[in-house]
Write a protein that holds these residues in place. Structure first.
Motif, PDB file in Angstrom:
ATOM      1  N   LEU A  89       3.498  14.667   7.162  1.00 29.96           N
ATOM      2  CA  LEU A  89       2.151  14.660   6.600  1.00 29.96           C
ATOM      3  C   LEU A  89       1.467  15.946   7.048  1.00 29.96           C
ATOM      4  O   LEU A  89       1.170  16.118   8.238  1.00 29.96           O
TER       5      LEU A  89
ATOM      6  N   PHE B 152       4.291  15.043   2.448  1.00 29.04           N
ATOM      7  CA  PHE B 152       3.020  14.762   1.800  1.00 29.04           C
ATOM      8  C   PHE B 152       2.000  15.778   2.294  1.00 29.04           C
ATOM      9  O   PHE B 152       1.998  16.164   3.474  1.00 29.04           O
TER      10      PHE B 152
ATOM     11  N   LEU C 160      -4.345  12.503  -0.894  1.00 33.74           N
ATOM     12  CA  LEU C 160      -2.935  12.600  -0.508  1.00 33.74           C
ATOM     13  C   LEU C 160      -2.098  12.994  -1.716  1.00 33.74           C
ATOM     14  O   LEU C 160      -2.282  12.468  -2.805  1.00 33.74           O
TER      15      LEU C 160
ATOM     16  N   HIS D 187       2.044  13.764  -2.880  1.00 35.19           N
ATOM     17  CA  HIS D 187       3.476  13.745  -2.558  1.00 35.19           C
ATOM     18  C   HIS D 187       4.106  15.038  -3.083  1.00 35.19           C
ATOM     19  O   HIS D 187       4.145  15.270  -4.287  1.00 35.19           O
TER      20      HIS D 187
ATOM     21  N   LEU E 259      -4.288   8.515   5.071  1.00 33.59           N
ATOM     22  CA  LEU E 259      -3.348   7.570   5.667  1.00 33.59           C
ATOM     23  C   LEU E 259      -3.435   6.196   5.009  1.00 33.59           C
ATOM     24  O   LEU E 259      -2.417   5.496   4.869  1.00 33.59           O
TER      25      LEU E 259
ATOM     26  N   PHE F  97      -1.419   6.472   1.958  1.00 30.51           N
ATOM     27  CA  PHE F  97       0.004   6.510   2.304  1.00 30.51           C
ATOM     28  C   PHE F  97       0.510   5.112   2.650  1.00 30.51           C
ATOM     29  O   PHE F  97       1.576   4.687   2.179  1.00 30.51           O
TER      30      PHE F  97
ATOM     31  N   ILE G 159       3.039  14.415  11.840  1.00 30.15           N
ATOM     32  CA  ILE G 159       1.716  14.786  11.330  1.00 30.15           C
ATOM     33  C   ILE G 159       1.354  16.158  11.879  1.00 30.15           C
ATOM     34  O   ILE G 159       1.363  16.371  13.098  1.00 30.15           O
TER      35      ILE G 159
END
Length: 399
Positions: free
Chosen positions: A231, A262, A268, A270, A304, A307, A324
Motif C-alpha cells: 500500500l 495499491f 484507493l 489497484h 484502508l 481495502f 505500507i
C-alpha cells in the motif's frame, strides 16, 4: 586489494598490478560481481600478448567480467574510460573509475610494464587539491566517501535534486528490489527442503549419472509462498519519496510471483496490472492514468476501509505480509484508522510500516494517525534512502 595480486600476478609488474586492482575496484563499484578467480584470470591475460591489442583485451575482459546483460551493455564505456581515457575530460575525475589527467593509458603501459623499477608515484600526476587524497590502501586517490551507488544509498530521497541523480536512484531502487526478490526466492526454496529422502525421484535422477545417486531429492511439508501486498501513499506530503518508492515497488512486482500493489491518497487504486509491465516507463505512465488525483491530500483510514471491504478477502491470507509505505499523515480521524488497522491485522501474517520521516533526526511518531496505527504494526522502520529499503530483506526472509 594490491596485496591480492602479489601471489596471483607477480610477473606483470607493479604498475599493471595496481592498474588492474583499480579496474576491478571500479567494476565492483559499478555493481559487477568480480571475485578472486576473475581477477587471477585477468592478470594472466595481461601477462600474454593481449596487452598489445587493446581491442582483443577489451573483448577478453568483457567475456570474463560480464555475467549479466546489463553488465555487458555498460562494460565498453567503463573499459574505455579506465584503460584508454576515452570520454574522460582532461582534469576531471570520474566517480567509479580511476582514469584522470596524467594517468597512463593502455598504450603507455605497454612500455611501462617492462620497467620493474618505475614507481606508481611517477606514474600518476595528481590534480590540484588531491595531494592527501591517495594512500597506500587507495593508490588511485579514490574520492572520499564511496561510489555513486553507495552515496545514493545513504542519501535521503528528499535531498535528490539533480535529474541524473534522481534517475540513478530510481534505477538502483528497482535493481535492489529485483535482487531482494531473487535472494528471498532462493531462501524460500531452501526452507521447503525436508529431511526425508524421496527415493523414487532420487532413483529417477540417478539414471543420467549411471545409477549413482548424486542429486538427492528430499520431501517435506509444502508451505504457501509469502504473498506481499503493498500500500503506497501517493499524497502531496510524500512527493519527495513517491518516485523512488514506485520504482522499488515495480521491481518487487516484476519478480514476485504473489504480490499486489495499491496506491492511495484520498482514494484507493489497484495498480498491480500497471506495474506488472516490464518496461518501467510504460508502467509508470499507466499508473499515472489510473491514479488520478495523485499528489493531493491523504485519507489513510478511508483507503484502508476500502481495502478491507473490497480487496482484503481476495488478496490477503495467512501468509501475507502487508507493506505500507507512508509518512502517517492522515486527514481523517485517528480512531477510524486504528479500527481499520485492527481489522487488517487479524487477516494477515505481518504488517510492515515504512515511514520516511523516521529517518529524520528528532522525529517521533506522535501524530494522531501514526500513533493510532502503531499498536497494530509488527515492524516499523525508516524508508528515507536505499539503505533503509535494503534493510527490509532480512525481516522478510524470516517470515
Amino acid at each position: 586489494m594490491s596485496g591480492l595480486f602479489l601471489e596471483t600476478s607477480a610477473d606483470i609488474g607493479p604498475i599493471l598490478r595496481l592498474r588492474l586492482a583499480g579496474f576491478v575496484r571500479s567494476l565492483r563499484d559499478s555493481g559487477y560481481k568480480v571475485g578472486l578467480a576473475e581477477t587471477r584470470d585477468a592478470s594472466r591475460l595481461l601477462c600474454s600478448r593481449m596487452l598489445q591489442r587493446p581491442g582483443s583485451l577489451k573483448a577478453a575482459f568483457r567475456s570474463l567480467f560480464c555475467g549479466r546483460l546489463s553488465d555487458w551493455q555498460r562494460f565498453d564505456d567503463i573499459f574505455d574510460a579506465y584503460w584508454i581515457g576515452k570520454g574522460v575530460k582532461s582534469g576531471v575525475k570520474v566517480t567509479g573509475t580511476s582514469t584522470r589527467k596524467g594517468m597512463k593509458t593502455i598504450r603507455e603501459l605497454i612500455d611501462a610494464s617492462g620497467n620493474r623499477q618505475e614507481t606508481i608515484a611517477g606514474d600518476v600526476e595528481r590534480l590540484p587539491g588531491e595531494e592527501d587524497e591517495a594512500s597506500d590502501d587507495a593508490p588511485f586517490g579514490r574520492r572520499e566517501g564511496a561510489s555513486i551507488a553507495e552515496n545514493l544509498g545513504k542519501m535521503d530521497f528528499r535531498h535528490l535534486s539533480d535529474p541524473e541523480a534522481v534517475k540513478q536512484a530510481h534505477e538502483l531502487a528497482e535493481r535492489l528490489a529485483r535482487a531482494m526478490r531473487i535472494r528471498l526466492t532462493r531462501r524460500d526454496r531452501q526452507k521447503r527442503k525436508g529431511r526425508k529422502l524421496d527415493l523414487r525421484r532420487t532413483i529417477r535422477r540417478s539414471i543420467t549419472h549411471g545409477g549413482v545417486p548424486i542429486d538427492l531429492v528430499r520431501k517435506g511439508p509444502r508451505e504457501k509462498q509469502l504473498r506481499l501486498v503493498i500500500l503506497l501513499d501517493a499524497s502531496g506530503s510524500m512527493n519527495n519519496y513517491t518516485g523512488v518508492f514506485t520504482r522499488f515497488v515495480h521491481g518487487l512486482l516484476d519478480s514476485f510471483r504473489e504480490a499486489e500493489a495499491f496506491l492511495f491518497h484520498t482514494r484507493l487504486v489497484h495498480v498491480s496490472s500497471a506495474l506488472s509491465e516490464r518496461d518501467a516507463g510504460r508502467a509508470l505512465d499507466r499508473m499515472g492514468l489510473m491514479a488520478q488525483g495523485i499528489g493531493g491530500g491523504t485519507k489513510i483510514g478511508v483507503a484502508l476501509a476500502d481495502f478491507n471491504r473490497w480487496h482484503a478477502a481476495r488478496v490477503v491470507h495467512s501468509r501475507t505480509c502487508v507493506l505500507i509505505l507512508s509518512d502517517g499523515y492522515d486527514t481523517g480521524t485517528p480512531e477510524a484508522l486504528g479500527d481499520e488497522m485492527a481489522r487488517l491485522r487479524r487477516r494477515c501474517r505481518r504488517i510492515v510500516w515504512l515511514n520516511p520521516l523516521l529517518g529524520w533526526q528528532g522525529y517521533e511518531p506522535t501524530a494522531g494517525g501514526m500513533a493510532a496505527a502503531l499498536p497494530h504494526v509488527d515492524f516499523f522502520a525508516p524508508a528515507h534512502n536505499l539503505a533503509s529499503l535494503e534493510a527490509l530483506e532480512p525481516y522478510l526472509a524470516r517470515l
